[in-house]
Design a protein around this motif. Structure first.
Motif, PDB file in Angstrom:
ATOM      1  N   GLU A 168       0.812  -1.217   0.000  1.00 47.17           N
ATOM      2  CA  GLU A 168       0.000   0.000   0.000  1.00 47.17           C
ATOM      3  C   GLU A 168       0.848   1.272   0.000  1.00 47.17           C
ATOM      4  O   GLU A 168       0.339   2.372  -0.253  1.00 47.17           O
ATOM      5  N   LEU A 169       2.180   1.106   0.276  1.00 50.45           N
ATOM      6  CA  LEU A 169       3.092   2.254   0.287  1.00 50.45           C
ATOM      7  C   LEU A 169       4.181   2.126  -0.767  1.00 50.45           C
ATOM      8  O   LEU A 169       5.200   2.809  -0.707  1.00 50.45           O
ATOM      9  N   ALA A 189       1.092   6.814  -0.026  1.00 48.72           N
ATOM     10  CA  ALA A 189      -0.051   5.954   0.269  1.00 48.72           C
ATOM     11  C   ALA A 189      -0.970   5.853  -0.940  1.00 48.72           C
ATOM     12  O   ALA A 189      -1.340   6.864  -1.551  1.00 48.72           O
ATOM     13  N   GLN A 193       6.122   8.974   4.693  1.00 53.95           N
ATOM     14  CA  GLN A 193       5.632   8.186   3.563  1.00 53.95           C
ATOM     15  C   GLN A 193       4.179   8.511   3.198  1.00 53.95           C
ATOM     16  O   GLN A 193       3.585   7.814   2.387  1.00 53.95           O
ATOM     17  N   LEU A 224      -3.611   4.407   8.472  1.00 52.72           N
ATOM     18  CA  LEU A 224      -3.765   3.439   7.396  1.00 52.72           C
ATOM     19  C   LEU A 224      -4.072   2.087   8.028  1.00 52.72           C
ATOM     20  O   LEU A 224      -3.284   1.564   8.816  1.00 52.72           O
ATOM     21  N   LEU A 247      -6.199   8.118   3.542  1.00 55.12           N
ATOM     22  CA  LEU A 247      -5.879   7.955   4.942  1.00 55.12           C
ATOM     23  C   LEU A 247      -6.900   8.668   5.812  1.00 55.12           C
ATOM     24  O   LEU A 247      -7.374   9.748   5.466  1.00 55.12           O
TER      25      LEU A 247
END
Length: 312
Positions: free
Chosen positions: A198-199, A224, A220, A250, A228
Motif C-alpha cells: 500500500e506504500l 499511500a 511516507q 492506514l 488515509l
C-alpha cells in the motif's frame, strides 16, 4: 511513549561502537521472567555495579542504555562526557556515565557507557538498550513472560552459533544492525526490510521495537495508495514531548514479514517530516515470541524451540 521514547527512535544515534564487553566467554543460557507495564512494555530487573535489582525497560528500539539521572548520582557513577540527544522538538545534552558492569539474570556486560535523563517511564529507573542487548542472542516469549539470553562468543573475529541459535528454528529474516542518518552509520539498531504494498514496492526499513506497541511509518504519507483517515494525537503518545501530532491512519488487512502474517494492522503515519535513521517502527509485541540472533544477524518471528539447558 513519553519523552524517554525519544531515546529509542529519535535519539542516541551512535556513530561509533562502545568498548564494552561481555564478562568472560561462554556463560551458557540465562533465563528470567519479566513484568509487563502498560500494554506490552517489558520490565526487567538489572544490577549496575552490583547495586540492585532495579526495574528497567528492555527496549530493542533504544540504541543506548539510559539511567535515571538521580540514580546515577546516588550510585556516584563517574561522568565521562556529554551526548547530544536529538528529537522532534530539538536537541538536549545528556550526561554520560561509565559503569563497571551491568547485569541481567547473571548475564553481564562490562565497561558500558550509559546516558541519563530525568523522568523515566512509570516507576522504572531506566531503559536497557541495544548497546547491552547486542552482546547476546535472546528469545522473548510474550506469552510466558520469559526472556532467555546467551552471550555471543567470538573466535578469531567470527561469532559462533550458540545453543539458542542452533536450538531455534523458523523463517530467518535478515536484520540490519546499523542505520543511516545524515550520511553516517548509526549503530545498535535492529532494522527489518519490510514491503508494504500500500506504500509502494520499495522495502521500508523498520525498527524492531520491544518498547513500542504502535506501528509507525515516517515520511511516507505521499506514497499511500489509499486514502488515509486523519487523526490528531497527543505527541507524547508516540513521539515524546508536548503538543499535538497530526497523522494519517492506514488500516491494513495484513502485513507480511517473511512467512509470518499479521492481520488487521493499524499504521500511524505522522504528517510532519521526521528526521530519523529508519522509515518506521514495527512493535515486537505483534508476535507471540521472537528470537533475535545478533551473532547471525537475523530474527525469527514465532520461533520453534528445542529445550536447552539454562544456567541457574
Amino acid at each position: 511513549m513519553s519523552f524517554s521514547r525519544l531515546a529509542c527512535i529519535f535519539c542516541l544515534f551512535a556513530i561509533t561502537l562502545s568498548g564494552a564487553s561481555t564478562a568472560g566467554h561462554s556463560q551458557g543460557v540465562f533465563r528470567l521472567h519479566f513484568k509487563v507495564a502498560g500494554d506490552s512494555m517489558i520490565v526487567v530487573p538489572i544490577h549496575i555495579n552490583s547495586s540492585g535489582p532495579l526495574d528497567f525497560i528492555l527496549d530493542t528500539g533504544t540504541s543506548r542504555t539510559v539511567i535515571d539521572r538521580k540514580l546515577a548520582e546516588k550510585f556516584q557513577l563517574v561522568k565521562v562526557g556529554e551526548r547530544i540527544m536529538s528529537g522532534v522538538e530539538g536537541s538536549i545534552s545528556s550526561p554520560v556515565f561509565e559503569t563497571d558492569s551491568i547485569s541481567m539474570a547473571g548475564a553481564s556486560v562490562r565497561g558500558l557507557r550509559i546516558s541519563s535523563q530525568h523522568d523515566c517511564p512509570g516507576q522504572t529507573r531506566g531503559i536497557l538498550g541495544e548497546d547491552f542487548l547486542n552482546h547476546f542472542d535472546l528469545l522473548i516469549d510474550y506469552g510466558a513472560h520469559v526472556i532467555e539470553l546467551e552471550p555471543i562468543v567470538q573466535r578469531q573475529g567470527t561469532s559462533e552459533a550458540g545453543v539458542l541459535s542452533s536450538g531455534t528454528s523458523g523463517d530467518r529474516l535478515p536484520v540490519e544492525l546499523e542505520g543511516q542518518f545524515g550520511g553516517h552509520t548509526t549503530a545498535n539498531r535492529l532494522v527489518l526490510p519490510v514491503v508494504v504494498p500500500e506504500l509502494g514496492a520499495k522495502p521500508l526499513h523498520l525498527l524492531l521495537d520491544s518498547g513500542s506497541n504502535t506501528f509507525l511509518v515516517f515520511n511516507q504519507v505521499a506514497k499511500a495508495k489509499t486514502s488515509l483517515q486523519q487523526q490528531t494525537y497527543h505527541a507524547e503518545s508516540f513521539l515524546g514531548g508536548g503538543g499535538t501530532l497530526s497523522a494519517g491512519v492506514l488500516v491494513l488487512p495484513a502485513v507480511s514479514l517473511g512467512s509470518q502474517e499479521v492481520f488487521h494492522v493499524t499504521v500511524i503515519m505522522p504528517t510532519q517530516k521526521i528526521e530519523v535513521d529508519v522509515d518506521g517502527v514495527v512493535p515486537a509485541s505483534l508476535f507471540h515470541s521472537i528470537f533475535i540472533c545478533h551473532s547471525g544477524r537475523f530474527v525469527i518471528l514465532k520461533p520453534i524451540r528445542q529445550r536447552v539447558s539454562v544456567t541457574p
